[in-house]
Design a protein around this motif. Structure first.
Motif, mmCIF file in Angstrom:
data_model
loop_
_atom_site.group_PDB
_atom_site.id
_atom_site.type_symbol
_atom_site.label_atom_id
_atom_site.label_comp_id
_atom_site.label_asym_id
_atom_site.label_seq_id
_atom_site.Cartn_x
_atom_site.Cartn_y
_atom_site.Cartn_z
ATOM 1 N N ASP A 196 -15.613 7.083 -6.700
ATOM 2 C CA ASP A 196 -16.310 8.085 -5.892
ATOM 3 C C ASP A 196 -17.133 7.429 -4.791
ATOM 4 O OD1 ASP A 196 -15.260 10.135 -7.415
ATOM 5 O OD2 ASP A 196 -17.038 10.357 -8.693
ATOM 6 N N ILE A 197 -17.710 6.271 -5.085
ATOM 7 C CA ILE A 197 -18.496 5.560 -4.077
ATOM 8 C C ILE A 197 -17.596 5.092 -2.936
ATOM 9 C CG2 ILE A 197 -20.028 3.602 -3.669
ATOM 10 C CD1 ILE A 197 -21.159 5.856 -5.462
ATOM 11 N N TYR A 198 -16.434 4.571 -3.282
ATOM 12 C CA TYR A 198 -15.473 4.124 -2.264
ATOM 13 C C TYR A 198 -15.053 5.305 -1.386
ATOM 14 C CZ TYR A 198 -11.343 1.784 -0.305
ATOM 15 O OH TYR A 198 -10.403 1.240 0.556
ATOM 16 N N ALA A 199 -14.740 6.425 -2.010
ATOM 17 C CA ALA A 199 -14.311 7.603 -1.252
ATOM 18 C C ALA A 199 -15.428 8.106 -0.341
ATOM 19 C CB ALA A 199 -13.864 8.700 -2.209
ATOM 20 N N LEU A 200 -16.659 8.108 -0.841
ATOM 21 C CA LEU A 200 -17.772 8.601 -0.034
ATOM 22 C C LEU A 200 -18.055 7.666 1.141
ATOM 23 C CD1 LEU A 200 -19.874 10.755 0.380
ATOM 24 C CD2 LEU A 200 -21.395 9.554 -1.192
ATOM 25 N N ALA A 201 -17.936 6.361 0.933
ATOM 26 C CA ALA A 201 -18.093 5.414 2.041
ATOM 27 C C ALA A 201 -17.006 5.627 3.094
ATOM 28 C CB ALA A 201 -18.058 3.982 1.523
ATOM 29 N N THR A 202 -15.810 5.985 2.641
ATOM 30 C CA THR A 202 -14.723 6.305 3.574
ATOM 31 C C THR A 202 -15.075 7.543 4.393
ATOM 32 O OG1 THR A 202 -13.090 5.357 2.058
ATOM 33 C CG2 THR A 202 -12.268 6.861 3.746
ATOM 34 N N VAL A 203 -15.662 8.534 3.743
ATOM 35 C CA VAL A 203 -16.103 9.741 4.455
ATOM 36 C C VAL A 203 -17.163 9.386 5.492
ATOM 37 C CG1 VAL A 203 -17.308 11.946 4.209
ATOM 38 C CG2 VAL A 203 -15.525 11.309 2.573
ATOM 39 N N LEU A 204 -18.121 8.541 5.135
ATOM 40 C CA LEU A 204 -19.167 8.129 6.078
ATOM 41 C C LEU A 204 -18.559 7.433 7.287
ATOM 42 C CD1 LEU A 204 -22.067 7.726 6.954
ATOM 43 C CD2 LEU A 204 -22.237 5.767 5.400
ATOM 44 N N TYR A 205 -17.633 6.532 7.042
ATOM 45 C CA TYR A 205 -16.938 5.845 8.140
ATOM 46 C C TYR A 205 -16.243 6.873 9.036
ATOM 47 C CZ TYR A 205 -14.014 2.216 10.358
ATOM 48 O OH TYR A 205 -13.395 1.366 11.257
ATOM 49 N N GLU A 206 -15.584 7.848 8.426
ATOM 50 C CA GLU A 206 -14.864 8.862 9.199
ATOM 51 C C GLU A 206 -15.813 9.719 10.029
ATOM 52 O OE1 GLU A 206 -11.468 12.317 8.445
ATOM 53 O OE2 GLU A 206 -12.692 11.591 6.768
ATOM 54 N N LEU A 207 -16.958 10.075 9.472
ATOM 55 C CA LEU A 207 -17.930 10.868 10.213
ATOM 56 C C LEU A 207 -18.432 10.120 11.446
ATOM 57 C CD1 LEU A 207 -20.085 12.415 7.343
ATOM 58 C CD2 LEU A 207 -18.175 13.449 8.565
ATOM 59 N N LEU A 208 -18.582 8.806 11.322
ATOM 60 C CA LEU A 208 -19.078 7.996 12.433
ATOM 61 C C LEU A 208 -17.991 7.690 13.457
ATOM 62 C CD1 LEU A 208 -21.208 5.463 10.347
ATOM 63 C CD2 LEU A 208 -22.103 7.275 11.837
ATOM 64 N N ALA A 209 -16.779 7.370 12.978
ATOM 65 C CA ALA A 209 -15.712 6.884 13.852
ATOM 66 C C ALA A 209 -14.775 7.982 14.342
ATOM 67 C CB ALA A 209 -14.896 5.812 13.131
ATOM 68 N N GLY A 210 -14.611 9.030 13.555
ATOM 69 C CA GLY A 210 -13.638 10.057 13.899
ATOM 70 C C GLY A 210 -12.291 9.832 13.244
ATOM 71 N N PHE A 211 -12.157 8.788 12.448
ATOM 72 C CA PHE A 211 -10.921 8.494 11.714
ATOM 73 C C PHE A 211 -11.295 7.658 10.494
ATOM 74 C CE2 PHE A 211 -11.519 5.523 15.205
ATOM 75 C CZ PHE A 211 -11.531 4.294 14.574
ATOM 76 N N THR A 212 -10.441 7.680 9.486
ATOM 77 C CA THR A 212 -10.712 6.917 8.268
ATOM 78 C C THR A 212 -10.327 5.447 8.470
ATOM 79 O OG1 THR A 212 -8.544 7.535 7.387
ATOM 80 C CG2 THR A 212 -10.430 8.893 6.736
#
Length: 412
Positions: A196-212
């Motif tokens: 879940d931590i890995y997935a949430l960090a991926t979401v954070l990256y996506e929110l900042l960058a616009g892509f995973t």
């Protein structure tokens, strides 16, 4: 058209559809609710229904301000449903589709809320297993937070676990959404809280960058990137935030933060990102067409300068987590690399082809044929010279010896 769900609830209209079922706006004894009606094929699976009932106590007991509470679980004939709190708002995916990327303060605030939800769930022994923007709801009736972010709530607890019943999923199937699946899931390890931590960090990256960080293209290629590639840096964010993302995207589950630690760190970082505009980040290069994957379902993608490959050979990687991660795998490293079982994958020579690849094998065959051809010519020449000497020739030289002739061929 109204539809009865059990004896206590009525579903009035469809709010949305997902891979596991349909979400309805409903009414219950205590007012409006959201009813997630699972697919009919799931409802007809008696083993799943039993598992559903077993999970009831844990799901009903998960009570947190950042969790969409499960009020009831209904098993009634062909109906299998989760009755949940109704959140007046939208999901995070809808906001991303509209805005593409968020200001860092909004992104950090939303992810901090979700980390708080995961901390409560993990403390109760519940792993979500499918954290993604579609399962993060934004409460439009709640107060605005940093960066204009609405309060975020995590929903769909237990759905991935319910669907992942023995016998329903094949051993090679991965439960979850490819862009957010942790490396250990790809490699066959059981899901723990760290996924879940890995997935949430991926979401954070996506929110900042616009892509995973590892998404795009064929699902098989996406899964392989989670295991073999390092995350590409995001320019323009504080180093403390970037290091946090890197740690939570570590290949080794034990290297990631716990949910409570992640939430605390994110809350502390909010003043640091206050007022920052959304990042100006280039999109990754386009992926090849689907036809490019017909021969190799997990291809090495060409022309992808934004990503850096990490070898699967322990000791040859710059990723400090790689050695720990490979020692934890269930499948042997050669099963991912395509080599024979029980053999280690050798490093690729500089400028050369990977041993074991189709092109490398064809080159080896061609070289072996040339060598055999030279040996055959040498034998003919030797026979000619020997015959000449036997018939009284005056050449005193001995027949040439071909060192390649007696050496064993390479075991390709």
């Amino acid at each position: 058209m109204a539809r009865k769900i059990g004896s206590r609830y009525t579903a009035h209209q469809i709010l949305g559809r997902g891979s596991a079922g349909t979400v309805w706006l409903g009414e219950g004894p205590e007012g409006p609710v959201a009813i997630k009606l699972l697919r009919e094929d799931l409802a007809s699976d008696q083993e799943l229904v039993g598992r559903f009932v077993q999970e009831r106590t844990a799901l009903l007991g998960l009570d947190h301000a950042r969790v969409v509470a499960v009020r009831d679980l209904v098993v009634d004939g062909d109906d299998l449903a989760l009755v949940m709190d109704l959140v007046r708002g939208t999901d995070l995916r809808t906001r991303l589709d509209r805005e593409r990327r968020l200001a860092p303060a909004a992104a950090v605030s939303i992810v901090a809320d979700v980390a708080d939800a995961l901390a409560a769930a993990h403390a109760a022994g519940i792993v979500h297993r499918d954290v993604k923007p579609e399962n993060i709801l934004l409460d439009m009736e709640g107060p605005l937070g940093p960066g204009g972010a609405h309060p975020a709530l995590l929903t769909d607890f237990g759905v991935a676990k319910l669907i992942d019943t023995p016998g329903r999923t094949k051993s090679t199937r991965v439960i979850g959404t490819p862009d957010y699946v942790a490396p250990e899931i790809v490699e066959g390890l059981p899901p723990r809280a760290a996924v879940d931590i890995y997935a949430l960090a991926t979401v954070l990256y996506e929110l900042l960058a616009g892509f995973t960080p590892f998404g795009g293209g064929h699902p098989g290629a996406v899964l392989r990137r989670h295991v073999t590639e390092t995350v590409v840096p995001l320019p323009g964010i504080p180093d403390e935030l970037w290091q946090l993302i890197v740690q939570c995207l570590a290949k080794a589950p034990a290297s990631r933060l716990r949910a409570s630690e992640l939430a605390a760190r994110l809350h502390d970082l909010l003043p640091l990102v206050a007022g920052m505009p959304p990042l100006d980040v280039d999109e990754p290069d386009a992926e090849p067409a689907a036809e490019a994957y017909e021969d190799d379902p997990y291809p090495t993608l060409p022309n992808a300068p934004r990503r850096t490959a990490v070898p699967l050979v322990p000791g040859s990687s710059t990723d400090s987590n790689r050695d720990t991660h490979t020692s934890m795998r269930v499948p042997a490293p050669d099963e991912l690399s395509g080599g024979p079982r029980g053999t280690a994958r050798a490093p690729r020579p500089a400028g050369g082809r990977r041993p074991g690849s189709a092109r490398h094998r064809s080159e080896a065959v061609r070289k072996r044929r040339i060598t055999l051809g030279i040996a055959a010519l040498a034998l003919v020449a030797a026979a000619g010279v020997g015959g000449y000497l036997a018939t009284g020739g005056d050449d005193p030289g001995a027949p040439p010896q071909d060192s390649e002739q007696s050496s064993p061929s390479q075991p390709w």
